[in-house]
Design a protein around this motif. Structure first.
Motif, short mmCIF file in Angstrom:
data_model
loop_
_atom_site.label_atom_id
_atom_site.label_comp_id
_atom_site.label_asym_id
_atom_site.label_seq_id
_atom_site.Cartn_x
_atom_site.Cartn_y
_atom_site.Cartn_z
N ASP A 57 -41.08 19.49 23.31
CA ASP A 57 -41.95 19.78 22.09
C ASP A 57 -42.16 21.35 21.71
OD1 ASP A 57 -42.73 21.53 24.28
OD2 ASP A 57 -44.15 21.08 25.26
N ASN A 58 -43.78 21.55 21.05
CA ASN A 58 -43.71 22.61 20.14
C ASN A 58 -42.46 22.31 19.39
OD1 ASN A 58 -46.45 23.10 21.02
ND2 ASN A 58 -45.29 23.90 22.69
N GLY A 59 -41.89 23.37 19.07
CA GLY A 59 -41.17 23.90 18.14
C GLY A 59 -39.63 23.73 18.68
N GLN A 60 -39.56 22.88 19.81
CA GLN A 60 -38.19 23.80 20.63
C GLN A 60 -37.11 22.34 20.17
OE1 GLN A 60 -39.28 21.67 24.54
NE2 GLN A 60 -38.45 23.78 25.46
N HIS A 61 -36.11 23.73 20.08
CA HIS A 61 -34.08 23.42 19.54
C HIS A 61 -34.14 22.93 20.76
CE1 HIS A 61 -31.81 22.19 16.09
NE2 HIS A 61 -30.96 23.53 17.36
N PHE A 62 -32.87 21.59 20.11
CA PHE A 62 -31.95 21.37 21.97
C PHE A 62 -30.62 20.72 21.07
CE2 PHE A 62 -36.23 20.95 24.09
CZ PHE A 62 -35.62 21.35 24.80
N ASP A 63 -29.41 21.78 21.28
CA ASP A 63 -28.42 20.97 20.78
C ASP A 63 -27.15 20.95 21.43
OD1 ASP A 63 -25.99 20.86 19.50
OD2 ASP A 63 -26.61 22.27 18.32
N TYR A 64 -27.47 19.78 22.48
CA TYR A 64 -26.44 19.16 23.59
C TYR A 64 -25.02 18.30 22.94
CZ TYR A 64 -29.31 20.48 27.31
OH TYR A 64 -30.50 21.14 27.98
N ALA A 78 -40.62 19.41 18.00
CA ALA A 78 -39.45 19.33 18.31
C ALA A 78 -38.17 18.53 17.83
CB ALA A 78 -39.62 19.52 19.86
N ASN A 79 -36.95 19.04 17.97
CA ASN A 79 -36.18 18.30 17.44
C ASN A 79 -35.10 18.63 18.37
OD1 ASN A 79 -34.20 20.62 16.27
ND2 ASN A 79 -36.30 21.92 15.45
N SER A 80 -34.25 16.99 18.11
CA SER A 80 -32.58 17.46 19.03
C SER A 80 -31.48 17.24 18.74
CB SER A 80 -33.41 16.95 20.29
OG SER A 80 -31.86 16.10 20.83
N ALA A 81 -30.35 17.35 18.91
CA ALA A 81 -29.02 16.64 18.41
C ALA A 81 -28.31 16.61 19.74
CB ALA A 81 -27.99 17.99 17.40
N LYS A 137 -43.63 18.06 32.04
CA LYS A 137 -44.54 18.61 30.86
C LYS A 137 -45.43 17.06 30.18
CE LYS A 137 -41.44 19.98 27.86
NZ LYS A 137 -40.29 21.13 26.85
N LEU A 138 -45.26 16.18 30.66
CA LEU A 138 -46.01 15.34 30.16
C LEU A 138 -47.85 15.53 30.62
CD1 LEU A 138 -45.01 11.36 30.62
CD2 LEU A 138 -45.98 12.35 28.46
N GLY A 139 -47.87 15.85 31.59
CA GLY A 139 -49.46 16.09 32.15
C GLY A 139 -49.43 17.78 31.56
N SER A 140 -48.91 18.56 31.13
CA SER A 140 -49.82 20.44 30.50
C SER A 140 -49.74 19.69 28.88
CB SER A 140 -48.42 20.86 30.68
OG SER A 140 -47.23 20.91 30.57
N GLU A 141 -49.14 18.93 28.75
CA GLU A 141 -48.89 18.72 26.97
C GLU A 141 -50.30 17.11 26.31
OE1 GLU A 141 -47.36 20.49 24.64
OE2 GLU A 141 -46.73 21.71 27.17
N LEU A 142 -50.35 16.27 27.25
CA LEU A 142 -50.76 15.12 27.01
C LEU A 142 -52.23 15.65 27.08
CD1 LEU A 142 -49.50 11.47 28.08
CD2 LEU A 142 -49.76 12.80 25.63
#
Lengths: 257, 434
Positions: free
Chosen positions: B290-297, B322-325, B429-434
């Motif tokens: 969430d937010n601006g998180q960047h994941f590269d797995y 957020a973005n993910s590759a 993570k869902l609970g804290s964000e919705l």
């Protein structure tokens, strides 16, 4: 005879989908214990009406009013409408992968009754009974909701949901479509058994065949976004024999006059 | 950042001198790795594995300070305040000050299990532990892996002897703190044994440096069954870089489970080499940004032996910006027969502004192979929401149900005792964000 309480009513409902008016001023009044059939050819606006009344975001009600148990329906969102006692059995029920039928029903019940856990005390037992009544295999309780179910299985699960959630007003949108004769009989039996005795049922359908099992008190015919005729059960039989053409002609004649 | 790189490459920074008590052989490996770190250019951004993340983020910035961060070897008091709670067979802590504390139940130490801070283990067992160090992730693996081998300053060594079943999980708490943590985990499992490892990265970090550069090497012996759970829930200010390689021998099996929730920037390269006939590797991933998180797995399954089986099921949920590759490589060697390899990556985008990439890479050199891969991405179906709402479920609950349902088929495939861990991470993570 009309002493009974009005449970569900709507008046002069107009509906737009993507800017196009598909329902053009329909009104109906349903009293305690009544079953009505809403018939009509494809594209006449029956499903739009059912979906709009249940609060589907793609259907905008541009004019009219609706009441459930005297409470105004149209200010409510879809969730609130359901909590007020409205239920829509979908023509094409959606799959919710990862959520089992039993867990879904448990959550929906809890959610509908604002988190009251008491509602779940007899849950297992009741679920089993209703599975049996609707001739649904118990394994479906642990399968993901509608995920990979056949058309007929989905329709049974819709009626199962109705039976578990105990709504007061049921809009059954072509619950008979895609059912073979045996399934139709079972689903119809389920509707008769579990539809609220003190509520109202609106059967939306093309065909007379389900009405052999679920006897309507009144039959309405919808065409081009309007209810063009209302009558008793005999109207459905007449439609079955003669099709919709004759009504269309009569309506056209009336318009000319 | 570029200036710093240039400085590094022009003025070769010499490695620190041998420390008192530091074995020659360890020092030599470190110094050579340091040279390899300096020699290797920054990875080029052309290959998929580096296309989506700037490598500069993982360079060591404060070199002098880093050079002087050695592992701190625990004294005799060995972790009084850290009891092994009943649900675990052993617990280890990598603490902020690079002290490593390990505790085992008497039952498993009686079975000959070795669980120690990696520095002590290497010093005491050069002949054994030293044979495995850097064999899967060595200095030539890549620039940042060389950096780790040169400057690792904390970590664990775990050895499970032959014919040893450890029923309860072994929990490793990784808490990078005030300093750039470079951890190494070395796991050696003998034949016909069983163990579950939970490798849990959590905590805060400073902003100037990457929080963690971690290397994990796992050796799974013949017919052994190992489960490795990698949880990454570092604070949202951190950046982390994890390289994990496992090698599975004949009829051995490894379940690798990734729960990716934390860090501002998280790059993980996880791979299993199917080295023996009938080896079995399954990877399950649940990633929620969430937010601006960047994941590269990046995942890799390398089939080197016949009749080996691999399966990847990787689920990604993205929210806000957020973005993910995800890039997944399957390589099947020519001389193998009857390998099976499957890969599936699904992405659920909770709002506009999120971005997901999914790149399968197949290098199939053998003829007799069964291999499939698939990827999907898209938002929550509004019809699905309406369906649930029409049953009296509130919007927030409906979203939770759909997101929970999205990951459930993946979670339900991992061993049942580990399911709640992942389920709770998603729900939190869902609970804290919705």
């Amino acid at each position: 005879m009309n002493e009974k309480k009005v449970i569900f009513a709507f008046k002069d409902i107009h509906i737009e989908v993507e800017g196009k008016e598909v329902v053009k001023g329909v009104s109906l009044e349903m009293r305690e214990g009544e079953k009505h059939a809403l018939m009509g050819p494809n594209g006449s606006g029956k499903s739009s009406l059912a979906n709009a009344l249940a609060g589907h975001p793609n259907y905008t009600i541009t004019r009219g009013e609706a009441f459930i148990n005297g409470k105004s329906l149209l200010e409510m969102d879809a969730t609130e409408r359901a909590r007020a006692g409205l239920f829509l059995a979908f023509q094409y029920p959606l799959a919710i992968p990862g959520v089992t039928v039993a867990n879904f029903l448990r959550s929906a019940l809890k959610s509908k009754y604002n988190g009251d856990e008491n509602i779940l005390r007899e849950f297992r037992k009741e679920l089993n009974e209703k599975f049996q009544a609707l001739d649904i295999d118990k394994v479906f309780a642990t399968r993901y909701l509608n995920d990979g179910f056949s058309g007929g299985e989905k329709k049974r699960i819709e009626i199962l949901q109705m039976a578990m959630l105990k709504p007061q007003v049921c809009l059954l949108d072509e619950t008979d479509s895609g059912l073979d004769i045996d399934a139709l009989r079972i689903v119809s039996k389920g509707i008769n058994e579990f539809a609220p005795k003190d509520g109202a049922v609106l059967l939306v359908t093309h065909y007379q065949r389900m009405l052999n099992y679920v006897k309507p008190d009144k039959v309405h015919v919808m065409m081009a976004g309007q209810i063009v005729r209302s009558g008793g059960p005999e109207l459905a039989l007449q439609l079955e024999e003669q099709g919709y053409d004759w009504i269309e002609k009569e309506v056209m004649k009336a318009v000319e006059v | 950042m570029t200036t710093q790189t240039t400085i590094l490459e022009k003025v070769k920074i010499g490695f620190r001198p041998l420390q008192p008590g530091e074995p020659d052989w360890i020092y030599r490996i470190r110094r050579e790795a340091w040279d390899r770190y300096l020699e290797q250019p920054l990875p080029e951004r052309v290959q998929n594995i580096w296309r989506y993340t700037a490598p500069e983020s993982f360079l060591a910035k404060n070199i002098d300070a880093l050079m002087n961060l050695y592992p701190v070897v625990p004294d005799g008091s060995n972790g009084k305040p850290y009891p092994v709670t009943p649900e675990y067979a052993a617990i280890g802590y990598n603490l902020d000050n690079r002290m490593t504390v390990t505790k085992m139940t008497p039952e498993i130490s009686a079975k000959g299990v070795v669980f120690k801070d990696i520095y002590s283990a290497l010093r005491e067992n050069e002949g054994f532990a030293g044979r495995f160090l850097g064999k899967l992730v060595g200095a030539s693996f890549g620039k940042f892996e060389a950096l780790n081998l040169a400057l690792w300053n904390t970590g664990f060594f775990l050895y499970i002897p032959d014919n040893t079943v450890i029923e309860k999980p072994i929990l490793m708490n990784r808490h990078p703190g005030g300093q750039f943590t470079m951890g190494r985990l070395l796991v050696v499992v003998g034949r016909n044994s069983e163990a579950t490892i939970i490798d849990d990265y959590a905590g805060e970090c400073r902003l100037e440096d990457p929080a963690a550069n971690s290397v994990v090497e796992i050796f799974v012996g013949d017919s052994s069954r190992v489960r490795y759970v990698n949880l990454q829930r570092l604070s949202s200010r951190c950046s982390s870089y994890i390289t994990q390689r496992a090698q599975v021998e004949q009829n051995g099996s490894l379940y690798s489970i990734f729960g990716a929730m934390g860090s501002a920037l998280s790059k993980v390269n996880a791979g299993t080499i199917l080295n023996g006939k009938g080896a079995d590797s399954r990877m399950y991933g649940v990633l929620f940004g969430d937010n601006g998180q960047h994941f590269d797995y990046h995942t890799m399954h390398h089939h080197k032996a016949s009749e080996s089986y691999s399966n990847i099921d990787f689920k990604v949920i993205l929210k806000d910006k957020a973005n993910s590759a995800y890039t997944g490589l399957i390589r099947i060697e020519k001389e193998t027969a009857n390998c099976e390899a499957y890969q599936e990556n699904r992405n659920l985008l909770l709002n506009k502004g999120t971005r997901a990439e999914s790149i399968p890479e197949l290098e199939i050199l053998a003829d007799q192979v069964r291999c499939t891969h698939g990827a999907t991405m898209g938002p929550i179906d509004p019809e699905m929401l309406f369906y649930l709402e029409s049953r009296g479920v509130a919007r927030v609950e409906a979203v939770k149900m759909i997101v929970g349902g999205f990951v459930e088929p993946t979670i339900s495939q991992i061993p049942s005792d580990l399911q709640p861990v992942l389920r709770n991470l998603v729900l939190d993570k869902l609970g804290s964000e919705l």
